[in-house]
Scaffold this motif. Structure first.
Motif, mmCIF file in Angstrom:
data_model
loop_
_atom_site.group_PDB
_atom_site.id
_atom_site.type_symbol
_atom_site.label_atom_id
_atom_site.label_comp_id
_atom_site.label_asym_id
_atom_site.label_seq_id
_atom_site.Cartn_x
_atom_site.Cartn_y
_atom_site.Cartn_z
ATOM 1 N N CYS A 1 0.844 -1.310 -0.087
ATOM 2 C CA CYS A 1 -0.006 -0.066 -0.053
ATOM 3 C C CYS A 1 0.871 1.132 -0.005
ATOM 4 O O CYS A 1 1.010 1.895 0.917
ATOM 5 C CB CYS A 1 -1.099 -0.044 1.196
ATOM 6 N N PRO A 2 1.577 1.445 -1.226
ATOM 7 C CA PRO A 2 2.460 2.612 -1.193
ATOM 8 C C PRO A 2 1.605 4.020 -0.982
ATOM 9 O O PRO A 2 2.464 5.136 -0.487
ATOM 10 C CB PRO A 2 2.817 2.614 -2.552
ATOM 11 N N CYS A 3 0.432 4.229 -0.801
ATOM 12 C CA CYS A 3 -0.140 5.348 -0.589
ATOM 13 C C CYS A 3 0.023 5.751 0.933
ATOM 14 O O CYS A 3 -0.151 7.053 1.199
ATOM 15 C CB CYS A 3 -1.611 5.467 -0.868
ATOM 16 N N ILE A 4 -0.146 4.799 1.789
ATOM 17 C CA ILE A 4 0.276 5.138 3.110
ATOM 18 C C ILE A 4 1.758 5.725 3.297
ATOM 19 O O ILE A 4 1.857 6.822 4.098
ATOM 20 C CB ILE A 4 0.255 3.759 4.002
ATOM 21 N N THR A 5 2.820 5.114 2.814
ATOM 22 C CA THR A 5 4.156 5.875 2.852
ATOM 23 C C THR A 5 4.262 7.289 2.157
ATOM 24 O O THR A 5 4.846 8.016 2.697
ATOM 25 C CB THR A 5 5.112 4.800 2.107
ATOM 26 N N LEU B 1 -5.896 7.750 -5.574
ATOM 27 C CA LEU B 1 -6.789 8.243 -6.847
ATOM 28 C C LEU B 1 -6.119 8.150 -7.958
ATOM 29 O O LEU B 1 -6.524 7.714 -9.162
ATOM 30 C CB LEU B 1 -7.597 9.322 -6.426
ATOM 31 N N VAL B 2 -5.174 8.956 -7.985
ATOM 32 C CA VAL B 2 -4.229 9.056 -9.254
ATOM 33 C C VAL B 2 -3.671 7.678 -9.709
ATOM 34 O O VAL B 2 -3.824 7.363 -11.059
ATOM 35 C CB VAL B 2 -3.001 10.079 -8.734
ATOM 36 N N MET B 3 -3.421 6.859 -8.690
ATOM 37 C CA MET B 3 -2.947 5.628 -9.237
ATOM 38 C C MET B 3 -4.000 4.677 -9.713
ATOM 39 O O MET B 3 -3.738 4.020 -10.712
ATOM 40 C CB MET B 3 -2.330 4.656 -7.842
ATOM 41 N N GLY C 1 -2.874 5.485 -13.176
ATOM 42 C CA GLY C 1 -1.560 4.576 -13.195
ATOM 43 C C GLY C 1 -0.240 5.228 -13.248
ATOM 44 O O GLY C 1 0.752 4.853 -13.297
ATOM 45 N N CYS C 2 -0.368 6.698 -13.226
ATOM 46 C CA CYS C 2 0.704 7.703 -13.039
ATOM 47 C C CYS C 2 0.874 8.359 -11.996
ATOM 48 O O CYS C 2 1.420 9.542 -11.998
ATOM 49 C CB CYS C 2 0.416 8.612 -14.417
ATOM 50 N N GLN C 3 0.887 7.534 -11.071
ATOM 51 C CA GLN C 3 1.263 8.225 -9.536
ATOM 52 C C GLN C 3 2.605 8.717 -9.354
ATOM 53 O O GLN C 3 3.175 9.201 -8.551
ATOM 54 C CB GLN C 3 0.768 7.263 -8.331
ATOM 55 N N ALA D 1 -5.089 12.910 3.409
ATOM 56 C CA ALA D 1 -5.691 13.581 2.144
ATOM 57 C C ALA D 1 -4.689 13.344 1.046
ATOM 58 O O ALA D 1 -5.016 12.955 0.013
ATOM 59 C CB ALA D 1 -5.802 14.690 2.400
ATOM 60 N N SER D 2 -3.056 13.234 1.522
ATOM 61 C CA SER D 2 -2.018 13.096 0.361
ATOM 62 C C SER D 2 -2.311 11.540 -0.135
ATOM 63 O O SER D 2 -2.093 11.224 -1.238
ATOM 64 C CB SER D 2 -0.866 13.385 0.823
#
Length: 193
Positions: free
Chosen positions: A80-84, A108-110, A114-116, A101-102
């Motif tokens: 879960c890269p969104c947490i880091t 959402l972008v991911m 797919g261009c996170q 929020a970040s």
């Protein structure tokens, strides 16, 4: 009663006012721009407060592929890269953006594009400029496009190595550094007459 005016003071430099018919440039003291010696260097005003721009960049505290130095963060970033990313973004933004929020915007972008990596590389660049880190082993965007999880882990470890507790966020880290602990408000007794 009337006396002759005193002679004008002697000037060693160019005349104070150009001669009639002369197209000479005004002297530097009349332009409104401060004049200093030619060996002085002042950074441009928009970058004067940034520590990393006019100093030699320093190396990262850990390598890009040293993800196993913090196995817990490595597993979190892998699944879960969104947490880091959210934790890193909150610290890099000095608390102006929340971790949740970040991280949600990253997710959402991911999911949608797919261009996170394009979004996260801006934070790597911002972090490098804040701490004067070198751009290595290659360009920030290339690092995030090819090794997204490794780059996020490296940024996490760098901030952790600089004394941030990544699990409590920016504001709690600042309170801890200031030595103040937020105490709960005092509870008043029951109502009396």
């Amino acid at each position: 009663m009337y006396s002759n005016p005193p002679p004008p003071p002697r000037q060693d430099g160019p005349p104070m006012y150009p001669q009639v018919g002369s197209y000479a440039q005004p002297p530097p003291f009349m332009t409104g721009i401060p004049v200093g010696s030619t060996d002085q260097f002042y950074p441009p005003p928009d970058t004067a407060g940034l520590p990393g721009l006019y100093q030699k960049p320093i190396k990262w505290s850990t390598g890009l592929c040293a993800c196993t130095d913090d196995c817990g963060n490595c597993c979190t970033t892998c699944w879960c890269p969104c947490i880091t990313f959210g934790q890193v973004a909150e610290i890099v933004d000095n608390g102006s953006s929340a971790c949740g929020a970040s991280g949600a915007l990253y997710a959402l972008v991911m999911v949608l594009t797919g261009c996170q990596c394009v979004y996260s590389c801006f934070y790597r660049t911002k972090m490098r400029r804040q701490y004067g880190l070198e751009e290595s082993p290659c360009n920030d965007c290339l690092i995030h496009c090819c090794c997204e999880q490794c780059a996020l882990c490296q940024e996490y470890r760098e901030l952790k190595g600089r004394g941030f507790d990544m699990n409590i966020g920016w504001h709690a880290n600042m309170e801890r550094r200031a030595g103040t602990v937020a105490a709960p408000p005092p509870v008043q007794g029951s109502m009396t007459r």
